[in-house]
Design a protein around this motif. Structure first.
Motif, PDB file in Angstrom:
ATOM      1  N   LEU A 145     -73.786   6.049   1.832  1.00 48.53           N
ATOM      2  CA  LEU A 145     -74.424   6.949   2.797  1.00 48.53           C
ATOM      3  C   LEU A 145     -74.809   6.293   4.122  1.00 48.53           C
ATOM      4  CD1 LEU A 145     -76.634   9.092   0.394  1.00 48.53           C
ATOM      5  CD2 LEU A 145     -74.568   9.811   1.603  1.00 48.53           C
ATOM      6  N   PRO A 146     -75.340   5.068   4.138  1.00 49.24           N
ATOM      7  CA  PRO A 146     -75.708   4.476   5.436  1.00 49.24           C
ATOM      8  C   PRO A 146     -74.541   4.416   6.418  1.00 49.24           C
ATOM      9  CG  PRO A 146     -76.700   3.227   3.655  1.00 49.24           C
ATOM     10  CD  PRO A 146     -75.752   4.203   3.012  1.00 49.24           C
ATOM     11  N   GLU A 147     -73.382   4.022   5.953  1.00 51.26           N
ATOM     12  CA  GLU A 147     -72.222   3.952   6.847  1.00 51.26           C
ATOM     13  C   GLU A 147     -71.855   5.336   7.378  1.00 51.26           C
ATOM     14  OE1 GLU A 147     -67.506   2.591   6.797  1.00 51.26           O
ATOM     15  OE2 GLU A 147     -68.740   2.384   4.993  1.00 51.26           O
ATOM     16  N   LEU A 148     -71.960   6.349   6.524  1.00 55.28           N
ATOM     17  CA  LEU A 148     -71.586   7.704   6.931  1.00 55.28           C
ATOM     18  C   LEU A 148     -72.596   8.329   7.888  1.00 55.28           C
ATOM     19  CD1 LEU A 148     -70.393   8.996   3.447  1.00 55.28           C
ATOM     20  CD2 LEU A 148     -68.937   8.687   5.466  1.00 55.28           C
ATOM     21  N   LEU A 149     -73.875   8.060   7.653  1.00 60.81           N
ATOM     22  CA  LEU A 149     -74.918   8.683   8.480  1.00 60.81           C
ATOM     23  C   LEU A 149     -75.224   7.889   9.741  1.00 60.81           C
ATOM     24  CD1 LEU A 149     -77.315   9.913   5.656  1.00 60.81           C
ATOM     25  CD2 LEU A 149     -75.809  11.310   7.084  1.00 60.81           C
ATOM     26  N   GLY A 150     -74.967   6.590   9.717  1.00 61.32           N
ATOM     27  CA  GLY A 150     -75.158   5.775  10.912  1.00 61.32           C
ATOM     28  C   GLY A 150     -76.602   5.356  11.118  1.00 61.32           C
ATOM     29  N   ALA A 151     -76.785   4.402  12.010  1.00 57.99           N
ATOM     30  CA  ALA A 151     -78.115   3.837  12.265  1.00 57.99           C
ATOM     31  C   ALA A 151     -78.977   4.729  13.144  1.00 57.99           C
ATOM     32  CB  ALA A 151     -77.982   2.458  12.899  1.00 57.99           C
ATOM     33  N   THR A 152     -78.343   5.593  13.951  1.00 64.29           N
ATOM     34  CA  THR A 152     -79.095   6.522  14.795  1.00 64.29           C
ATOM     35  C   THR A 152     -78.557   7.928  14.588  1.00 64.29           C
ATOM     36  OG1 THR A 152     -77.585   6.169  16.664  1.00 64.29           O
ATOM     37  CG2 THR A 152     -79.563   4.782  16.556  1.00 64.29           C
ATOM     38  N   ARG A 153     -79.369   8.896  14.953  1.00 64.13           N
ATOM     39  CA  ARG A 153     -78.966  10.288  14.750  1.00 64.13           C
ATOM     40  C   ARG A 153     -79.423  11.154  15.914  1.00 64.13           C
ATOM     41  NH1 ARG A 153     -82.934  13.543  12.479  1.00 64.13           N
ATOM     42  NH2 ARG A 153     -81.595  14.635  11.011  1.00 64.13           N
ATOM     43  N   ALA A 154     -78.605  12.138  16.212  1.00 66.65           N
ATOM     44  CA  ALA A 154     -78.973  13.150  17.198  1.00 66.65           C
ATOM     45  C   ALA A 154     -79.807  14.215  16.500  1.00 66.65           C
ATOM     46  CB  ALA A 154     -77.704  13.754  17.795  1.00 66.65           C
ATOM     47  N   PRO A 155     -80.424  15.134  17.246  1.00 68.21           N
ATOM     48  CA  PRO A 155     -81.133  16.239  16.602  1.00 68.21           C
ATOM     49  C   PRO A 155     -80.213  16.973  15.620  1.00 68.21           C
ATOM     50  CG  PRO A 155     -81.650  16.187  18.932  1.00 68.21           C
ATOM     51  CD  PRO A 155     -80.565  15.172  18.721  1.00 68.21           C
ATOM     52  N   CYS A 156     -80.766  17.432  14.528  1.00 65.94           N
ATOM     53  CA  CYS A 156     -79.956  18.109  13.508  1.00 65.94           C
ATOM     54  C   CYS A 156     -79.294  19.337  14.114  1.00 65.94           C
ATOM     55  CB  CYS A 156     -80.825  18.522  12.330  1.00 65.94           C
ATOM     56  SG  CYS A 156     -79.945  19.510  11.092  1.00 65.94           S
ATOM     57  N   PRO A 157     -77.967  19.477  14.007  1.00 56.64           N
ATOM     58  CA  PRO A 157     -77.294  20.648  14.583  1.00 56.64           C
ATOM     59  C   PRO A 157     -77.674  21.954  13.910  1.00 56.64           C
ATOM     60  CG  PRO A 157     -75.777  19.356  13.241  1.00 56.64           C
ATOM     61  CD  PRO A 157     -77.023  18.544  13.372  1.00 56.64           C
ATOM     62  N   HIS A 158     -78.311  21.864  12.750  1.00 60.27           N
ATOM     63  CA  HIS A 158     -78.708  23.074  12.014  1.00 60.27           C
ATOM     64  C   HIS A 158     -80.201  23.374  12.155  1.00 60.27           C
ATOM     65  CE1 HIS A 158     -74.701  22.707  10.351  1.00 60.27           C
ATOM     66  NE2 HIS A 158     -74.988  21.470  10.060  1.00 60.27           N
ATOM     67  N   GLY A 159     -80.901  22.553  12.921  1.00 57.26           N
ATOM     68  CA  GLY A 159     -82.300  22.832  13.226  1.00 57.26           C
ATOM     69  C   GLY A 159     -83.300  22.458  12.156  1.00 57.26           C
ATOM     70  N   CYS A 160     -82.878  21.697  11.141  1.00 55.55           N
ATOM     71  CA  CYS A 160     -83.822  21.319  10.078  1.00 55.55           C
ATOM     72  C   CYS A 160     -85.037  20.582  10.639  1.00 55.55           C
ATOM     73  CB  CYS A 160     -83.136  20.437   9.046  1.00 55.55           C
ATOM     74  SG  CYS A 160     -81.697  21.161   8.232  1.00 55.55           S
ATOM     75  N   ASP A 161     -84.795  19.730  11.642  1.00 57.65           N
ATOM     76  CA  ASP A 161     -85.881  18.922  12.213  1.00 57.65           C
ATOM     77  C   ASP A 161     -86.713  19.686  13.238  1.00 57.65           C
ATOM     78  OD1 ASP A 161     -83.881  19.080  14.085  1.00 57.65           O
ATOM     79  OD2 ASP A 161     -83.616  16.917  14.325  1.00 57.65           O
ATOM     80  N   ARG A 162     -86.439  20.976  13.373  1.00 58.20           N
ATOM     81  CA  ARG A 162     -87.222  21.825  14.278  1.00 58.20           C
ATOM     82  C   ARG A 162     -87.668  23.108  13.573  1.00 58.20           C
ATOM     83  NH1 ARG A 162     -82.765  20.054  16.390  1.00 58.20           N
ATOM     84  NH2 ARG A 162     -81.662  22.046  16.521  1.00 58.20           N
ATOM     85  N   ALA A 163     -87.804  23.034  12.267  1.00 56.72           N
ATOM     86  CA  ALA A 163     -88.080  24.224  11.451  1.00 56.72           C
ATOM     87  C   ALA A 163     -89.425  24.876  11.763  1.00 56.72           C
ATOM     88  CB  ALA A 163     -88.019  23.859   9.970  1.00 56.72           C
ATOM     89  N   LEU A 164     -90.375  24.099  12.304  1.00 55.46           N
ATOM     90  CA  LEU A 164     -91.706  24.640  12.589  1.00 55.46           C
ATOM     91  C   LEU A 164     -91.840  25.180  14.010  1.00 55.46           C
ATOM     92  CD1 LEU A 164     -94.006  21.944  10.902  1.00 55.46           C
ATOM     93  CD2 LEU A 164     -93.517  24.251  10.065  1.00 55.46           C
ATOM     94  N   GLU A 165     -90.752  25.160  14.747  1.00 59.17           N
ATOM     95  CA  GLU A 165     -90.793  25.524  16.164  1.00 59.17           C
ATOM     96  C   GLU A 165     -91.530  26.840  16.425  1.00 59.17           C
ATOM     97  OE1 GLU A 165     -90.097  23.777  19.634  1.00 59.17           O
ATOM     98  OE2 GLU A 165     -88.773  23.111  18.030  1.00 59.17           O
ATOM     99  N   TYR A 166     -91.236  27.849  15.637  1.00 62.31           N
ATOM    100  CA  TYR A 166     -91.881  29.161  15.813  1.00 62.31           C
ATOM    101  C   TYR A 166     -92.539  29.635  14.517  1.00 62.31           C
ATOM    102  CZ  TYR A 166     -88.836  28.967  19.881  1.00 62.31           C
ATOM    103  OH  TYR A 166     -88.201  28.562  21.034  1.00 62.31           O
ATOM    104  N   ALA A 167     -92.837  28.701  13.619  1.00 60.81           N
ATOM    105  CA  ALA A 167     -93.297  29.083  12.284  1.00 60.81           C
ATOM    106  C   ALA A 167     -94.810  29.214  12.144  1.00 60.81           C
ATOM    107  CB  ALA A 167     -92.788  28.061  11.264  1.00 60.81           C
ATOM    108  N   ILE A 168     -95.573  28.475  12.953  1.00 59.65           N
ATOM    109  CA  ILE A 168     -97.032  28.468  12.797  1.00 59.65           C
ATOM    110  C   ILE A 168     -97.629  29.658  13.534  1.00 59.65           C
ATOM    111  CG2 ILE A 168     -99.155  27.158  13.190  1.00 59.65           C
ATOM    112  CD1 ILE A 168     -97.440  24.609  13.047  1.00 59.65           C
ATOM    113  N   LEU A 169     -98.291  30.536  12.779  1.00 63.22           N
ATOM    114  CA  LEU A 169     -98.811  31.781  13.351  1.00 63.22           C
ATOM    115  C   LEU A 169    -100.294  31.712  13.726  1.00 63.22           C
ATOM    116  CD1 LEU A 169     -97.086  34.488  11.117  1.00 63.22           C
ATOM    117  CD2 LEU A 169     -96.261  33.389  13.201  1.00 63.22           C
ATOM    118  N   THR A 170    -101.062  30.884  13.053  1.00 68.36           N
ATOM    119  CA  THR A 170    -102.491  30.813  13.325  1.00 68.36           C
ATOM    120  C   THR A 170    -102.745  30.224  14.708  1.00 68.36           C
ATOM    121  OG1 THR A 170    -102.849  30.441  10.960  1.00 68.36           O
ATOM    122  CG2 THR A 170    -104.710  30.014  12.440  1.00 68.36           C
ATOM    123  N   GLN A 171    -103.527  30.916  15.500  1.00 68.98           N
ATOM    124  CA  GLN A 171    -103.829  30.463  16.852  1.00 68.98           C
ATOM    125  C   GLN A 171    -104.652  29.177  16.818  1.00 68.98           C
ATOM    126  OE1 GLN A 171    -102.548  32.002  19.715  1.00 68.98           O
ATOM    127  NE2 GLN A 171    -101.366  32.898  18.029  1.00 68.98           N
TER     128      GLN A 171
END
Length: 290
Positions: A244-270
């Protein structure tokens, strides 16, 4: 670009990662209690990796007692970006035989005795789990498995049951015939949901040990046979993980599927209505948004 840090959550039979360099067991404290065990931290091919035995070394946690929230929080605190779940499962499909791996992409959650969210009264959030696993991470697991000559099936629905008992024959037939599940296990829920709340990419690799109880030629689950298959599967899993390390690489761009931004509009409490105690507990999981 951010640094890749791969986490492996090992299921029954998988209690370590072969070849991990500068490996040390690290104790991580979380506001959700203690994780299942200390976390083995090191590097593999220059990529930081963490390994957490889901049931603890010696297999001390049942599926219902695994501290899922603490486990995911601890991995997030360590800076993990990609989580590979490896777990033993039964199969509902003839072609998905014991010894095969399945890259799971859907879940049916039938668990009922577990805390399933980091959020709640005082800070409410609703994340989407329509697609609960990360396709990018699934691609890497599939490629790694095939390169290791493991028979792997891409895509499958995982029925998460509470356990610890195995299914009745009637349940097994219902899950297979009426509900369309492909594999059955006891540990990927609420793990996958919590990983999404923590904005972690998550992939599930189901290692098949048996045909549950539906198969007319196999009868009920035979624990002795399961253990034998488990040991063989664990060796395969170590070989897969090593690629897996060779396949995933030492650095990564933002997830193209948005997993790393899942909370972007999820929190409703002010902000002015949020419970400060709960917000403090969410420092690792949701610190980006809070």
């Amino acid at each position: 670009m951010t640094e890749t840090r791969i986490a492996v959550i090992g299921g029954s039979g998988l209690y370590d990662i072969a070849g991990l360099q500068d490996a040390e067991w690290v104790t991580v404290e979380t506001p959700w209690g203690a994780p299942s065990d200390a976390i083995m931290s090191g590097t593999l091919d220059g990529v930081p990796m963490a390994f957490l035995p889901r049931h603890g070394r010696g297999h001390v946690h049942s599926p219902s007692s695994v501290p899922y929230r603490a486990n995911i929080d601890a991995l997030k605190r360590l800076g993990c970006t990609d989580v590979i779940s490896v777990s033993a499962c039964g199969s509902f499909r003839e072609e998905m035989a014991p010894g095969d791996f399945v890259i799971v992409d859907q879940f049916i959650d039938r668990t009922f005795a577990r805390e399933k969210s980091f959020f709640g009264e005082g800070c409410v959030a609703h994340v989407s789990v329509a697609h609960p696993t990360c396709p990018r991470l699934g691609d890497a697991c599939e490629t790694a498995a095939r390169a290791a000559d493991i028979k792997v099936h891409r895509g499958g629905t995982y029925l998460a049951m509470e356990g610890p008992q195995f299914s009745t024959l009637a349940e097994s037939k219902m899950y297979r015939e009426s509900w369309g599940a492909d594999v059955i296990g006891m540990t990927n829920m609420p793990e996958a949901k919590l990983a999404r709340e923590a904005e972690l990419c998550y992939a599930s690799v189901a290692m098949i040990t048996d045909y549950d109880s539906w198969h007319p030629d196999h009868g009920e689950v035979d624990v002795t046979k399961i253990i034998a298959t488990l040991m063989g599967n664990a060796d395969k899993a170590r070989t897969m993980v090593a690629r897996l390390p060779e396949l995933l690489g030492a650095t990564r761009a933002p997830c193209p599927h948005g997993c790393d931004r899942a909370l972007e509009y999820a929190i409703l409490t002010q902000p002015d209505a949020r419970d400060p105690d709960l917000v403090a507990k969410l420092d690792a999981v949701a610190g980006r948004m809070l």
